[in-house]
Design a protein around this motif. Structure first.
Motif, PDB file in Angstrom:
ATOM      1  N   PRO A  95      -7.058   0.273  -5.029  1.00  0.00           N
ATOM      2  CA  PRO A  95      -7.811   0.804  -3.881  1.00  0.00           C
ATOM      3  C   PRO A  95      -9.250   1.151  -4.234  1.00  0.00           C
ATOM      4  O   PRO A  95     -10.145   1.006  -3.390  1.00  0.00           O
ATOM      5  N   ILE A 117      -6.903   5.620  -0.556  1.00  0.00           N
ATOM      6  CA  ILE A 117      -5.810   4.956   0.166  1.00  0.00           C
ATOM      7  C   ILE A 117      -5.719   5.500   1.585  1.00  0.00           C
ATOM      8  O   ILE A 117      -5.558   4.737   2.558  1.00  0.00           O
ATOM      9  N   GLY A 118      -5.834   6.816   1.720  1.00  0.00           N
ATOM     10  CA  GLY A 118      -5.846   7.397   3.058  1.00  0.00           C
ATOM     11  C   GLY A 118      -7.048   6.935   3.873  1.00  0.00           C
ATOM     12  O   GLY A 118      -6.944   6.727   5.091  1.00  0.00           O
ATOM     13  N   ALA A 143       1.075   9.369  -5.717  1.00  0.00           N
ATOM     14  CA  ALA A 143       1.404  10.706  -5.209  1.00  0.00           C
ATOM     15  C   ALA A 143       2.523  11.358  -6.007  1.00  0.00           C
ATOM     16  O   ALA A 143       2.507  12.583  -6.234  1.00  0.00           O
ATOM     17  N   ILE A 148      -5.745   8.721  -4.014  1.00  0.00           N
ATOM     18  CA  ILE A 148      -5.001   9.062  -2.795  1.00  0.00           C
ATOM     19  C   ILE A 148      -5.953   9.176  -1.611  1.00  0.00           C
ATOM     20  O   ILE A 148      -5.648   8.722  -0.498  1.00  0.00           O
ATOM     21  N   ASP A 170      -6.261  10.632  -9.789  1.00  0.00           N
ATOM     22  CA  ASP A 170      -5.186  10.462  -8.803  1.00  0.00           C
ATOM     23  C   ASP A 170      -5.602  10.967  -7.430  1.00  0.00           C
ATOM     24  O   ASP A 170      -5.295  10.328  -6.402  1.00  0.00           O
ATOM     25  N   ILE A 188       0.830  -1.200   0.000  1.00  0.00           N
ATOM     26  CA  ILE A 188       0.000   0.000   0.000  1.00  0.00           C
ATOM     27  C   ILE A 188       0.868   1.255   0.000  1.00  0.00           C
ATOM     28  O   ILE A 188       0.519   2.268  -0.605  1.00  0.00           O
ATOM     29  N   ILE A 189       2.037   1.195   0.644  1.00  0.00           N
ATOM     30  CA  ILE A 189       2.952   2.340   0.631  1.00  0.00           C
ATOM     31  C   ILE A 189       3.503   2.559  -0.771  1.00  0.00           C
ATOM     32  O   ILE A 189       3.630   3.698  -1.247  1.00  0.00           O
ATOM     33  N   GLY A 238      -2.084   1.568  -8.774  1.00  0.00           N
ATOM     34  CA  GLY A 238      -2.337   2.234  -7.503  1.00  0.00           C
ATOM     35  C   GLY A 238      -3.651   2.973  -7.468  1.00  0.00           C
ATOM     36  O   GLY A 238      -4.209   3.208  -6.390  1.00  0.00           O
ATOM     37  N   LEU A 295       0.767   4.089  -2.904  1.00  0.00           N
ATOM     38  CA  LEU A 295       0.542   5.475  -2.509  1.00  0.00           C
ATOM     39  C   LEU A 295       1.626   6.383  -3.073  1.00  0.00           C
ATOM     40  O   LEU A 295       1.337   7.474  -3.607  1.00  0.00           O
ATOM     41  N   LEU A 326      -6.163   3.457   5.161  1.00  0.00           N
ATOM     42  CA  LEU A 326      -5.145   3.497   6.207  1.00  0.00           C
ATOM     43  C   LEU A 326      -5.706   4.063   7.512  1.00  0.00           C
ATOM     44  O   LEU A 326      -5.360   3.591   8.605  1.00  0.00           O
TER      45      LEU A 326
END
Length: 380
Positions: A194, A80-81, A43, A77, A73, A35-36, A190, A39, A84
């Motif tokens: 997600p 994904i946030g 990003a 993001i 994008d 996942i990192i 990416g 991300l 998390l």
């Protein structure tokens, strides 16, 4: 067991993302570096897209391409946030759903309802994933196919990339092009992974919530027992189940409300830009992205409508039950049905702060996107 089909497809995609969705597993993050990596891919790719839009601010066509990519994008993001930040809460919510499905799925009729809704969720989620897969694969392979066709016609190699962006190096060199292409593909994965995880998770939870509301209706329709004590016990169980369903719906809405708000706002802008692109040529590759974005919004709207409509049907189930006999047996219990009917008419609402996730909102978003095209064409 009905619970065995719960989140079967979603667990596979979450494992690709590096998460473990099953609550009974001890390790919740099996591969956190995945996942990192996704991300960072998205990003770091976003500034390249913004640079393209700034450098072509006078060119509406290139500006709209950059805006589409930037919106995608940003949403990725945000999702994904979202995963998390709320992953532990989502796992707890999944556990609550699983326990309730296990307890209610012990009976034949109830298990059949749960299986039917999970089967429909599996079909919708699989179709949704297929749509994203086709859009992503076509976007990644079209540049390679275009390079091959141009090479056959002219004998020259003209590098093309899946998504419009500005790179700090010359992509005419093979090594630079390979780096840029892999960067674009990793950013595409990416974005897609997600999105599929979050949207199909929402689809699965709302489908099972709708199934639980239908089970509550079924229990209420058959609450009459052989004695007054048994009748009261059946009513208490039906009301408790409906109350637990409302609590699950409130928790689900509380977690997904910021995401629904951001999703609807960005989707309306994204559909506006895609409508402008498609207004000149319907055969553009953007048609696949138009279908994908429309599918994302449709999942939230149709699932939200299903939850509210099925929760409101509890009032109709009360009216169609054998409440007339209660007037003779116990007037207080019959009066409690009136209060339950009044509460059920409100239903369980899935919203994004300022607007509700339903079919009317979907129509409003599509209409607004089409109306924005006139403004964009006036600037062209």
């Amino acid at each position: 067991m009905a619970k065995d089909n719960f989140l079967r497809l979603q667990s596979i995609f979450f494992s690709f993302l590096g998460f473990e969705l099953q609550q009974d597993k001890e390790v919740s993050h099996r591969y956190p570096w995945r996942i990192i990596f996704f991300l960072l891919s998205v990003a770091t790719f976003l500034p390249l897209t913004i640079a393209l839009g700034i450098s072509n601010i006078q060119n509406v066509e290139h500006l709209t391409d950059a805006l589409c990519s930037a919106l995608v994008d940003l949403v990725a993001i945000f999702k994904i946030g979202f995963l998390l930040w709320l992953y532990a809460d989502l796992r707890h919510l999944v556990k609550r759903f699983r326990c309730k499905l296990q307890s209610e799925g012990q009976y034949g009729d109830c298990e059949a309802i749960i299986l039917a809704y999970n089967k429909r969720d599996l079909f919708i989620s699989a179709l949704y994933c297929l749509c994203f897969l086709l859009a992503g694969v076509s976007a990644c392979l079209m540049p390679l196919l275009s390079i091959f066709i141009i090479y056959l016609r002219t004998g020259e190699v003209q590098p093309e990339l899946p998504f419009p962006s500005v790179y700090p190096w010359d992509n005419k060199r093979p090594l630079n092009y390979l780096i840029s292409y892999l960067w674009s593909v990793s950013a595409a994965v990416g974005v897609a992974l997600p999105t599929v995880c979050v949207d199909t998770l929402f689809c699965a939870l709302t489908h099972n919530l709708t199934a639980l509301f239908e089970i509550a209706q079924l229990k209420l329709m058959n609450f009459m027992g052989k004695s007054l004590g048994e009748t009261r016990e059946n009513l208490v169980h039906a009301f408790q189940l409906y109350g637990e369903c409302l609590e699950l719906g409130q928790s689900l809405n509380g977690y997904f409300r910021p995401l629904i708000f951001a999703k609807f706002v960005v989707a309306s802008l994204h559909l506006c830009v895609l409508c402008f692109v498609l207004s000149t040529n319907l055969m553009e590759p953007a048609m696949l992205f138009y279908v994908a974005i429309l599918g994302q919004v449709s999942i939230y709207c149709f699932c939200g409508s299903s939850v509210k409509e099925e929760s409101q049907q509890f009032a109709q189930a009360i009216y169609e039950s054998s409440w007339q006999q209660l007037l003779q047996d116990d007037v207080k219990v019959a009066r409690s049905l009136q209060f339950a009917m009044m509460r059920a008419q409100r239903g369980c609402r899935i919203d994004g702060y300022f607007f509700e996730a339903n079919r009317q909102t979907l129509i409003l978003i599509v209409r607004s996107a089409i109306s924005y095209v006139a403004l964009l064409r006036s600037l062209a």
